[in-house]
Motif scaffolding. Structure first.
Motif, mmCIF file in Angstrom:
data_model
loop_
_atom_site.group_PDB
_atom_site.id
_atom_site.type_symbol
_atom_site.label_atom_id
_atom_site.label_comp_id
_atom_site.label_asym_id
_atom_site.label_seq_id
_atom_site.Cartn_x
_atom_site.Cartn_y
_atom_site.Cartn_z
ATOM 1 N N TYR A 740 -22.607 76.325 33.170
ATOM 2 C CA TYR A 740 -22.483 76.156 34.623
ATOM 3 C C TYR A 740 -21.320 75.231 34.974
ATOM 4 O O TYR A 740 -20.627 75.431 35.959
ATOM 5 C CB TYR A 740 -23.794 75.639 35.219
ATOM 6 C CG TYR A 740 -24.865 76.694 35.189
ATOM 7 C CD1 TYR A 740 -24.875 77.702 36.138
ATOM 8 C CD2 TYR A 740 -25.822 76.717 34.181
ATOM 9 C CE1 TYR A 740 -25.828 78.699 36.112
ATOM 10 C CE2 TYR A 740 -26.787 77.703 34.146
ATOM 11 C CZ TYR A 740 -26.787 78.699 35.108
ATOM 12 O OH TYR A 740 -27.722 79.684 35.075
ATOM 13 N N GLU A 743 -17.964 77.005 34.062
ATOM 14 C CA GLU A 743 -17.616 78.025 35.042
ATOM 15 C C GLU A 743 -16.818 77.415 36.193
ATOM 16 O O GLU A 743 -15.909 78.045 36.737
ATOM 17 C CB GLU A 743 -18.920 78.621 35.558
ATOM 18 C CG GLU A 743 -18.755 79.752 36.525
ATOM 19 C CD GLU A 743 -20.088 80.131 37.130
ATOM 20 O OE1 GLU A 743 -21.142 79.977 36.467
ATOM 21 O OE2 GLU A 743 -20.084 80.559 38.293
ATOM 22 N N ARG B 47 -31.170 80.005 37.963
ATOM 23 C CA ARG B 47 -30.613 80.908 36.949
ATOM 24 C C ARG B 47 -29.736 81.990 37.579
ATOM 25 O O ARG B 47 -29.827 83.176 37.232
ATOM 26 C CB ARG B 47 -31.733 81.569 36.119
ATOM 27 C CG ARG B 47 -32.546 80.603 35.296
ATOM 28 C CD ARG B 47 -31.772 80.198 34.033
ATOM 29 N NE ARG B 47 -32.600 79.421 33.127
ATOM 30 C CZ ARG B 47 -32.673 78.091 33.156
ATOM 31 N NH1 ARG B 47 -31.979 77.407 34.025
ATOM 32 N NH2 ARG B 47 -33.443 77.443 32.290
ATOM 33 N N ASN B 48 -28.923 81.627 38.545
ATOM 34 C CA ASN B 48 -27.997 82.599 39.114
ATOM 35 C C ASN B 48 -26.997 83.012 38.045
ATOM 36 O O ASN B 48 -26.597 82.197 37.222
ATOM 37 C CB ASN B 48 -27.236 81.977 40.295
ATOM 38 C CG ASN B 48 -28.134 81.770 41.503
ATOM 39 O OD1 ASN B 48 -29.350 81.889 41.403
ATOM 40 N ND2 ASN B 48 -27.524 81.459 42.629
ATOM 41 N N PRO B 49 -26.590 84.264 38.062
ATOM 42 C CA PRO B 49 -25.703 84.741 36.996
ATOM 43 C C PRO B 49 -24.361 84.001 37.004
ATOM 44 O O PRO B 49 -23.881 83.573 38.048
ATOM 45 C CB PRO B 49 -25.495 86.215 37.339
ATOM 46 C CG PRO B 49 -26.595 86.569 38.267
ATOM 47 C CD PRO B 49 -26.967 85.325 38.993
ATOM 48 N N ARG B 50 -23.781 83.895 35.833
ATOM 49 C CA ARG B 50 -22.471 83.266 35.684
ATOM 50 C C ARG B 50 -21.455 84.008 36.562
ATOM 51 O O ARG B 50 -21.512 85.214 36.709
ATOM 52 C CB ARG B 50 -22.042 83.342 34.224
ATOM 53 C CG ARG B 50 -20.846 82.489 33.902
ATOM 54 C CD ARG B 50 -20.482 82.597 32.442
ATOM 55 N NE ARG B 50 -21.532 82.065 31.572
ATOM 56 C CZ ARG B 50 -21.410 81.970 30.252
ATOM 57 N NH1 ARG B 50 -20.321 82.403 29.659
ATOM 58 N NH2 ARG B 50 -22.379 81.471 29.526
ATOM 59 N N GLY B 51 -20.544 83.266 37.124
ATOM 60 C CA GLY B 51 -19.474 83.883 37.897
ATOM 61 C C GLY B 51 -19.857 84.203 39.326
ATOM 62 O O GLY B 51 -19.077 84.800 40.045
ATOM 63 N N THR B 52 -21.054 83.819 39.744
ATOM 64 C CA THR B 52 -21.448 84.088 41.126
ATOM 65 C C THR B 52 -21.326 82.825 41.959
ATOM 66 O O THR B 52 -21.361 81.713 41.427
ATOM 67 C CB THR B 52 -22.899 84.583 41.202
ATOM 68 O OG1 THR B 52 -23.761 83.568 40.669
ATOM 69 C CG2 THR B 52 -23.080 85.864 40.419
#
Lengths: 883, 126
Positions: A740, A743, B47-52
């Motif tokens: 996280y 990213e 747990r939101n998806p990566r890249g969002t």
């Protein structure tokens, strides 16, 4: 900081790198304070400040020196404070010569050794002599720098033989510190600031007015800095300049005043208090030096003379209590309390000297604990090549950091300089418990110890540092059991008896109790001491760190106090515990005037209560509690007894704040501007280009870019500075493995101004290659007005911002080239810190070559610039160059 | 897809195979420096998806612990949202159009939207 009326943040991106502490800046703003950010870059700190003033990296002494000159010339300094509480009135030795007289050098410089003999900087004495340090005169810079002596006085001033100084309280005598100061900074003008720092006359005026209007009886100004000040070849002098300004303005020891040293990690302050530094013992006691401190008496005399003023005169109680804590019954009067069990320093064994020792095959093994020098230290290639010479390497970390994997996927594997099958280093990786998986204390920037409870058990084989070293110590003692070799006695006899929990882990509170100390004999035997003043030199007390004495007073973990808002008082004294003696503001005697009355109702903090005949107020008085303001004891009494009622600086050998440092700084008694080790700008103030006593390593693997005026300087025309992002943690070990966070900041980038992008054809979000004489790295291009081109001496100087979190390796979620590979190693001689905040480079569009081609690119630049091991490594700059 | 609240579960609508209860939290934005740590915490917790990027933040001024819902005046729409809210919001909204803020007014109170009694959390939903 919340009580400040004006806050100057310089050398720090506080909002992003110290966000928790930044709440107090925001609190001050909410109360109406003005906040000014002086920094090469516009950052999130600038965004929430009243004003951002861009500055050329490394020119801070010019700006701060000009502020000093401004307040002196225009008579804006705080007279009563300065005359009473600083050494402004003290006379200096008649043989002292200033940098103004000697082209940028002070008297006493030895070009052969590159070090100062500071004897001419000493205070004058009535018979025309000077006041020496105890135990045979001032220490020569050669040996002082070898111990990084400037770093040893972290909570203190250096010693003086006695406190009988000559003073002229009219400040008119030409040899007073005040007059020397005036002359020294006379050429540090707003015009000089414009030419050397790139700061306009208007911005200088705004800054000066903000400080002046927010200083004095009614108001206070506070400074905050971080490694943007320290990581320079004269970093300690940057901070000294701010200290002089703050003393002149009366901004020390009062609410909302001072100079805040922002520390980078949760317990970096703790790791200097209970030191991980090579030259310190706990509580800022210096490490004994071989040949100089051969006996306990020699050593104690060097730490603090019995005849000087203040609490360092009691150093014997701190040292002997430390020896009793470490060696218990084996520390006896007849063996000088086991003083000979302490190791002795034989040289400057700093981290960079250690790495060079590895390259010379002098170092066999290396422990890395929560540190990733392959990425985080200057000249990363030298770090990795050094590790390839080790026999064994132990890494304790949360993740398989690059310092643990360079042997298979590091940049030197890619370039062909190292082949995995040739490397003989045996690498051991031990998984470490995180901060929530272990109990212990953090000591933060305010000297506040805060206790942290264990939230969860560490998973698998993960272990705390405490558990690891306790077990390692037990095993070493077992191995040595029965040895009759004298050299094994310190290990065999060291106290190593901590209670353990059901998992076999030692109890952190027991260690804290040992730091605090306790009585060994008499009716109080076993009782924790409540203050360092209870420590004795007769072996009847033990204390593992004298400045922490009191943290376990009454057998209670005071660091675990967590009263909401710290209780009702303004000092929030019921939250955690502050060393020393739970004082929240150091030198707080200075919050009252010489007569003991508050300077103003608005800034009232500690004052003298006539009825009680004591100092009272909102904090623990940082003074002898019953010493009346008018008391003038005989200075020859020595120690705390000699402190006069107007000597607020109780750790200084003369009780005064030092505008001029007669001892203790190895690179000069007054901060003086020098250019960085490599700089495309010539020193506008002196013929001397760089700090003459900086620590240099002329080596082929540590070349520097030619500085201004030398042929080849145009090959590396730009200045780069390195920094951290809020989304990542230093060399990435705690953040690049977290998806996280990774990213949010996935890739290495460089910040360049639109003007530089146009000059070099750099495309936004495209690639750039940045080349220094040490390395070439690639980064994504961020074209941004956050970077301001500065006009310096008629020429435009472009600065490039480089975050240093990424590294080349295979295990992290995100990787990239490491900015610190670009840095060379040149050090501040006071504490051996590297100059990582400024360097010279070139930048060009496109990605860097891979494999051997990368080495060719770096070599081609070096060859074009004509850089050799002599480049920038000359002590005295050729004066003819000045023209 | 893209609804804030409604008859169906937004997590299921977002094609989560194992939808978990969603969490929200309150943070003091008066000390905001824009570090995005709150967004990280929100994404990690849910747990939101990566890249969002998150869709919106419900913003409150000077929140009172005992009247949180009535202190929530505006829903700030994330202009970079991965799933912009398509459903007309019952909250007052703030959207960014170029350099301008575009505001809409509320059609329901926060208590009505969340189905909570007016003095929640002092009294629990019946």
């Amino acid at each position: 900081m919340a009580n400040a009326d004006c806050i100057i943040i310089q050398g720090s991106n506080m909002a992003e790198c110290h966000p928790v502490g930044f709440q107090w800046v925001e609190e001050a703003r909410a109360r109406g304070a003005r906040v000014i950010h002086v920094d090469p870059r516009f950052t999130r700190t600038s965004a929430v400040s009243d004003k951002h003033i861009p500055i050329r990296a490394g020119s801070d002494v010019v700006l701060l020196g000009a502020l000093i000159n401004h307040v002196l010339t225009n008579d804006l300094w705080f007279k009563e404070y300065v005359v009473a509480y600083t050494n402004a009135a003290t006379l200096i030795n008649e043989n002292f010569r200033d940098a103004e007289d000697l082209g940028g050098l002070f008297s006493g410089f030895d070009p052969q050794t590159g070090q100062y003999d500071p004897s001419t900087w000493a205070y004058a004495e009535s018979d025309g002599e000077h006041i020496e340090g105890p135990g045979g005169g001032p220490e020569h810079g050669a040996s002082a720098s070898a111990r990084a002596a400037g770093d040893e006085h972290g909570s203190a001033g250096p010693p003086l033989a006695h406190a009988r100084v000559l003073r002229d309280e009219t400040l008119q005598h030409p040899r007073t510190v005040f007059q020397i100061l005036k002359r020294h900074y006379a050429r540090y003008t707003p015009e000089m600031v414009k030419n050397a720092c790139g700061i306009s006359l208007e911005d200088f005026d705004y800054l000066a007015r903000s400080i002046v209007e927010n200083s004095g009886r009614e108001r206070t100004t506070c400074f905050a800095y971080a490694v943007g000040w320290t990581q320079h070849t004269l970093g300690a002098q940057f901070i000294r300049t701010a200290a002089i300004l703050q003393l002149l303005m009366g901004n020390v020891g009062r609410p909302g005043s001072g100079i805040m040293a922002l520390r980078g990690h949760a317990s970096i302050q703790g790791s200097t208090d209970i030191p991980t530094l090579f030259n310190l013992l706990p509580g800022y006691l210096p490490m004994p030096k071989a040949g100089t401190h051969d006996t306990l008496a020699d050593y104690l005399d060097a730490v603090g003379s019995k005849k000087q003023k203040g609490f360092w005169a009691n150093a014997d109680t701190y040292v002997i209590s430390l020896l009793k804590a470490w060696w218990g019954d084996a520390a006896r009067q007849d063996n000088d309390w086991a003083y000979d069990y302490l190791p002795r320093l034989s040289g400057p064994h700093g981290t960079y000297q250690t790495v060079m020792g590895m390259l010379d095959d002098e170092v066999e093994g290396y422990f890395l604990l929560g540190q990733n020098p392959a990425i985080g230290s200057a000249n990363g290639r030298m770090q990795r090549m050094g590790m390839s010479h080790l026999k064994w390497l132990v890494i304790r970390d949360l993740n398989l950091i690059e310092s643990a994997t360079w042997w298979k996927d590091g940049p030197e594997i890619a370039s062909g300089e190292l082949r995995t099958e040739d490397i003989e280093t045996e690498v051991f990786f031990f998984p470490a418990a995180t901060h929530v998986e272990k109990a212990g204390s953090f000591t933060q920037t305010q000297r506040l110890l805060q206790w942290r409870h264990k939230a969860v058990e560490p998973p698998g084989d993960c272990q705390s540092e405490l558990a690891f070293f306790y077990e390692l110590g037990k095993r070493i003692k077992d191995r040595l059991a029965g040895s009759t070799d004298e050299r094994d006695r310190p290990l065999l006899e060291v106290t190593w008896d901590y209670p353990t929990d059901e998992h076999g882990d030692p109890d952190g509170e027991a260690v804290l109790a040992e730091y605090n100390g306790y009585h060994l004999t008499g009716p109080d035997a076993g009782r924790p001491v409540s203050s360092f003043t209870e420590l004795r030199a007769d072996g009847s007390t033990a204390s593992g760190c004298w400045i922490y004495a009191g943290v376990y007073a009454n057998g209670t973990n005071q660091a675990a106090r967590r009263v909401p808002h710290g209780g009702p008082g303004p000092s929030q004294s019921q939250w955690g515990w502050a060393w020393p003696a739970d004082r929240r503001i150091l030198y707080n005697r200075a919050s009252a005037d010489p007569d003991g009355k508050p300077w103003s109702e608005r800034k009232k903090y500690i004052w003298w209560d006539e009825q009680q005949s004591r100092w009272v107020g909102d904090d623990v008085p940082d003074f002898v509690a019953d010493r009346a303001p008018g008391a003038r004891p005989d200075p020859d009494l020595g120690g705390p007894a000699a402190l006069a009622g107007d000597d607020p600086f109780i750790m200084q050998a003369d009780g005064k704040g030092w505008l001029f440092a007669p001892k203790g700084m190895v690179d000069g008694p007054l901060p003086t501007h020098y250019e960085p080790q490599e700089s495309p700008v010539a020193n506008a103030l002196y013929p001397q280009q760089q700090s003459p006593s900086r620590v240099m390593f002329p080596r082929k693997d540590n070349l520097f870019a030619p500085s201004a005026g030398d042929p080849g300087a145009d090959v590396y025309p730009y200045v780069f500075t390195t920094y951290r992002l809020t989304e990542h943690h230093t060399a990435g070990g705690m953040s690049r493995w977290l998806p996280y966070l990774s990213e949010l900041q996935p890739e290495m980038f460089c910040e360049v101004s639109p003007e530089l992008a146009a000059e070099r054809g750099l495309e936004p979000y495209g690639w750039a290659t940045i080349i220094s004489p040490r390395a070439a790295i690639e980064a994504r291009v961020l074209v941004t007005e956050r970077m301001t081109p500065l006009v310096i001496g008629g020429h435009t100087v472009h600065q490039i911002g480089l975050p240093y979190h990424w590294g080349v390796g295979g295990d992290a979620v995100v990787s990239g080239d490491a900015a610190n590979d670009l840095l060379g190693v040149a050090l501040d001689p006071n504490e051996q810190i590297q100059e990582s905040k400024v360097g010279s480079c070139d930048i060009r569009p496109g990605r860097r070559p891979q494999g051997e081609g990368l080495l060719h690119l770096v070599a081609e630049y070096v060859s074009r610039a004509g850089a050799t091991v002599e480049t920038d490594n000359v002590r005295i700059t050729d004066p003819s160059r000045e023209g | 897809m893209g609804q804030l609240v409604g008859p169906t579960d937004p997590a299921t609508d977002a094609r989560w195979s194992d939808p978990k209860p969603r969490k929200g939290f309150f943070t003091d934005t008066s000390i905001c420096i824009g570090c995005k740590a709150c967004e990280v915490a929100c994404k990690e917790w849910n747990r939101n998806p990566r890249g969002t990027r998150i869709s919106a933040v419900l913003f409150g001024n000077i929140l009172r612990a005992w009247r949180v819902t009535s202190d929530l005046p505006e829903l700030w729409m994330n202009p970079w949202a991965t799933n912009p809210l398509t459903q007309l919001s019952p909250f007052a909204t703030v959207a960014v159009d170029g350099g301008n803020f575009v505001r809409s007014s509320a059609t329901k109170t926060a208590e009505e939207v969340f189905g909570l009694p007016p003095d929640w959390p002092n009294s629990q939903p019946g």
